[in-house]
Design a protein around this motif. Structure first.
Motif, PDB file in Angstrom:
ATOM      1  N   SER A   1      33.179  45.306  56.582  1.00  0.00           N
ATOM      2  CA  SER A   1      32.945  44.633  55.316  1.00  0.00           C
ATOM      3  C   SER A   1      31.878  45.351  54.491  1.00  0.00           C
ATOM      4  O   SER A   1      32.001  45.482  53.274  1.00  0.00           O
ATOM      5  CB  SER A   1      32.519  43.179  55.570  1.00  0.00           C
ATOM      6  OG  SER A   1      32.359  42.465  54.365  1.00  0.00           O
TER       7      SER A   1
ATOM      8  N   GLN B   1      40.581  36.737  44.989  1.00  0.00           N
ATOM      9  CA  GLN B   1      39.118  36.760  44.989  1.00  0.00           C
ATOM     10  C   GLN B   1      38.576  36.820  43.562  1.00  0.00           C
ATOM     11  O   GLN B   1      37.626  36.111  43.208  1.00  0.00           O
ATOM     12  CB  GLN B   1      38.617  37.959  45.799  1.00  0.00           C
ATOM     13  CG  GLN B   1      37.115  37.979  46.035  1.00  0.00           C
ATOM     14  CD  GLN B   1      36.684  39.248  46.737  1.00  0.00           C
ATOM     15  OE1 GLN B   1      36.643  40.310  46.129  1.00  0.00           O
ATOM     16  NE2 GLN B   1      36.364  39.134  48.022  1.00  0.00           N
ATOM     17  N   SER B   2      39.189  37.650  42.723  1.00  0.00           N
ATOM     18  CA  SER B   2      38.754  37.783  41.330  1.00  0.00           C
ATOM     19  C   SER B   2      38.940  36.464  40.582  1.00  0.00           C
ATOM     20  O   SER B   2      38.075  36.058  39.795  1.00  0.00           O
ATOM     21  CB  SER B   2      39.535  38.894  40.633  1.00  0.00           C
ATOM     22  OG  SER B   2      39.299  40.147  41.255  1.00  0.00           O
TER      23      SER B   2
ATOM     24  N   GLN C   1      34.030  46.967  46.844  1.00  0.00           N
ATOM     25  CA  GLN C   1      35.359  46.438  46.497  1.00  0.00           C
ATOM     26  C   GLN C   1      35.487  44.947  46.828  1.00  0.00           C
ATOM     27  O   GLN C   1      36.558  44.375  46.709  1.00  0.00           O
ATOM     28  CB  GLN C   1      36.458  47.208  47.252  1.00  0.00           C
ATOM     29  CG  GLN C   1      36.638  48.641  46.796  1.00  0.00           C
ATOM     30  CD  GLN C   1      35.607  49.572  47.420  1.00  0.00           C
ATOM     31  OE1 GLN C   1      35.215  49.392  48.571  1.00  0.00           O
ATOM     32  NE2 GLN C   1      35.163  50.559  46.644  1.00  0.00           N
ATOM     33  N   GLY C   2      34.388  44.321  47.253  1.00  0.00           N
ATOM     34  CA  GLY C   2      34.429  42.894  47.568  1.00  0.00           C
ATOM     35  C   GLY C   2      34.708  42.600  49.018  1.00  0.00           C
ATOM     36  O   GLY C   2      35.000  41.460  49.373  1.00  0.00           O
TER      37      GLY C   2
ATOM     38  N   ALA D   1      39.635  42.451  50.630  1.00  0.00           N
ATOM     39  CA  ALA D   1      39.902  42.684  49.216  1.00  0.00           C
ATOM     40  C   ALA D   1      40.208  44.145  48.926  1.00  0.00           C
ATOM     41  O   ALA D   1      40.991  44.461  48.020  1.00  0.00           O
ATOM     42  CB  ALA D   1      38.701  42.233  48.382  1.00  0.00           C
ATOM     43  N   ALA D   2      39.605  45.054  49.712  1.00  0.00           N
ATOM     44  CA  ALA D   2      39.825  46.481  49.492  1.00  0.00           C
ATOM     45  C   ALA D   2      41.191  46.938  49.985  1.00  0.00           C
ATOM     46  O   ALA D   2      41.741  47.929  49.486  1.00  0.00           O
ATOM     47  CB  ALA D   2      38.734  47.292  50.180  1.00  0.00           C
ATOM     48  N   THR D   3      41.755  46.208  50.935  1.00  0.00           N
ATOM     49  CA  THR D   3      43.025  46.631  51.528  1.00  0.00           C
ATOM     50  C   THR D   3      44.220  45.811  51.067  1.00  0.00           C
ATOM     51  O   THR D   3      45.355  46.140  51.400  1.00  0.00           O
ATOM     52  CB  THR D   3      42.937  46.550  53.067  1.00  0.00           C
ATOM     53  OG1 THR D   3      42.560  45.212  53.453  1.00  0.00           O
ATOM     54  CG2 THR D   3      41.897  47.537  53.590  1.00  0.00           C
ATOM     55  N   SER D   4      43.983  44.736  50.317  1.00  0.00           N
ATOM     56  CA  SER D   4      45.089  43.882  49.872  1.00  0.00           C
ATOM     57  C   SER D   4      44.920  43.561  48.393  1.00  0.00           C
ATOM     58  O   SER D   4      43.929  42.946  47.996  1.00  0.00           O
ATOM     59  CB  SER D   4      45.136  42.585  50.692  1.00  0.00           C
ATOM     60  OG  SER D   4      46.068  41.679  50.148  1.00  0.00           O
ATOM     61  N   GLU D   5      45.904  43.952  47.577  1.00  0.00           N
ATOM     62  CA  GLU D   5      45.845  43.672  46.149  1.00  0.00           C
ATOM     63  C   GLU D   5      45.925  42.171  45.877  1.00  0.00           C
ATOM     64  O   GLU D   5      45.265  41.658  44.966  1.00  0.00           O
ATOM     65  CB  GLU D   5      46.989  44.392  45.425  1.00  0.00           C
ATOM     66  CG  GLU D   5      46.842  45.902  45.372  1.00  0.00           C
ATOM     67  CD  GLU D   5      45.611  46.333  44.580  1.00  0.00           C
ATOM     68  OE1 GLU D   5      45.235  45.606  43.632  1.00  0.00           O
ATOM     69  OE2 GLU D   5      45.025  47.368  44.904  1.00  0.00           O
TER      70      GLU D   5
ATOM     71  N   HIS E   1      33.025  48.424  52.581  1.00  0.00           N
ATOM     72  CA  HIS E   1      33.844  48.144  51.397  1.00  0.00           C
ATOM     73  C   HIS E   1      33.174  47.089  50.515  1.00  0.00           C
ATOM     74  O   HIS E   1      33.844  46.334  49.801  1.00  0.00           O
ATOM     75  CB  HIS E   1      35.237  47.654  51.819  1.00  0.00           C
ATOM     76  CG  HIS E   1      36.019  48.663  52.601  1.00  0.00           C
ATOM     77  ND1 HIS E   1      35.895  48.785  53.967  1.00  0.00           N
ATOM     78  CD2 HIS E   1      36.915  49.610  52.203  1.00  0.00           C
ATOM     79  CE1 HIS E   1      36.700  49.751  54.392  1.00  0.00           C
ATOM     80  NE2 HIS E   1      37.331  50.267  53.340  1.00  0.00           N
TER      81      HIS E   1
ATOM     82  N   LYS F   1      42.601  40.695  46.612  1.00  0.00           N
ATOM     83  CA  LYS F   1      41.653  41.090  45.569  1.00  0.00           C
ATOM     84  C   LYS F   1      41.856  40.236  44.312  1.00  0.00           C
ATOM     85  O   LYS F   1      40.887  39.790  43.685  1.00  0.00           O
ATOM     86  CB  LYS F   1      41.843  42.569  45.231  1.00  0.00           C
ATOM     87  CG  LYS F   1      40.893  43.088  44.155  1.00  0.00           C
ATOM     88  CD  LYS F   1      39.448  43.059  44.625  1.00  0.00           C
ATOM     89  CE  LYS F   1      38.514  43.667  43.601  1.00  0.00           C
ATOM     90  NZ  LYS F   1      37.100  43.607  44.024  1.00  0.00           N
TER      91      LYS F   1
END
Length: 280
Positions: free
Chosen positions: A95, A116-117, A101-102, A106-110, A98, A113
């Motif tokens: 974690s 989360q946004s 990237q959150g 979140a860095a490995t799954s659009e 990354h 992400k």
């Protein structure tokens, strides 16, 4: 004897050790991904991992030094704590790498992400709304004139009548509480704004009339129609509503307790029809 010890150990496992180990495993399996996902809001996964590792080390030390002397810490509990400490450590490292990237998920799954946004944006918008509400609350005052200014309404006759025209009950209540005259200064009879409410069928008519009653203006008082005494003027708001043909307002006033018996006698004796202008 061996059978008794076996039964005793089995009971301890099923009653105590099993649930404890299961709780540690399930807790680790749930918390590691959740804490990674909420990293932008709670970036303390490394601290939690450090606490879990310390817990494992403490159990390991107690196991080897046989403390307390009358208790035996099961090896399976120590092993379970070690596995959980390892999982937290690996999760915290991944974690942290990354963090920009959150987090790892979140860095490995659009999709993760995006979710989360959206959650972060919702949190920010909620915070903005709370801030605005706090500012509004802080702007309140015991002085109606100050509170009107805080909500952007001018303390004036025009401000009163504009608030009535759009049905702004909060502003109207502040005007009345602050002692603003309900009568127009633009005509010699000094007509009240209640006449305009009826003539123009203003929004929230009933609530506006109720506000007048709450502040001492009776529905059956001629002074609620106009300030200047005039025998040719309607004796109350009901008579005025009937005189201008506003049956809806007349029925509303009747339901609110306005005297309906005064209209016909007044109509019969008045010299000519008089319709007071609705001045805004």
């Amino acid at each position: 004897m061996s059978k008794s010890l076996y039964v005793s150990f089995g009971k301890r496992v099923t009653d105590h050790l099993g649930p404890i180990n299961a709780t540690m495993f399930i807790g680790t399996g749930a918390l590691v991904p959740v804490m990674d996902f909420v990293r932008p809001h709670f970036p303390y996964m490394n601290h939690v991992a450090a606490v879990v590792v310390l817990f494992f080390v403490a159990l390991l030390v107690l196991k080897f030094v046989n403390t307390p002397a009358n208790r035996v810490i099961p090896a399976s509990m120590v092993l379970c704590a070690g596995v959980c400490a390892g999982a937290f450590s690996v999760g915290a490292v991944a974690s942290s790498r990354h963090a920009a990237q959150g987090g790892y998920i979140a860095a490995t799954s659009e999709d993760a992400k995006a979710l989360q946004s959206n959650l972060l944006r919702l949190e920010q918008e909620t915070g903005d709304i709370k801030t605005k509400l706090n500012r509004i609350e802080a702007g309140k005052s015991n002085d109606p004139r100050v509170e009107l200014r805080n909500i952007g309404v001018e303390w004036s006759e025009d401000g009163l009548r504009k608030s009535s025209r759009i049905g702004d009950l909060r502003a109207l209540e502040l005007f009345l509480r602050g002692g603003m005259s309900i009568y127009s200064s633009h005509d010699s009879s000094r007509t009240s704004f209640a006449v305009s409410v009826i003539a123009n069928r203003s929004p929230r008519m009933k609530e506006q009339l109720e506000l007048l009653v709450q502040h001492g203006y009776g529905l059956n008082d001629a002074s609620t129609v106009q300030a200047k005494a005039d025998p040719t003027a309607p004796p109350n708001l009901y008579a005025y509503a009937k005189d201008i043909g506003n049956e809806e307002a007349a029925q509303l006033l009747a339901s609110m307790g306005s005297d309906t018996t005064v209209y016909e006698p007044w109509k019969a004796k008045k010299p000519k029809p008089v319709v007071l202008p609705g001045i805004l």
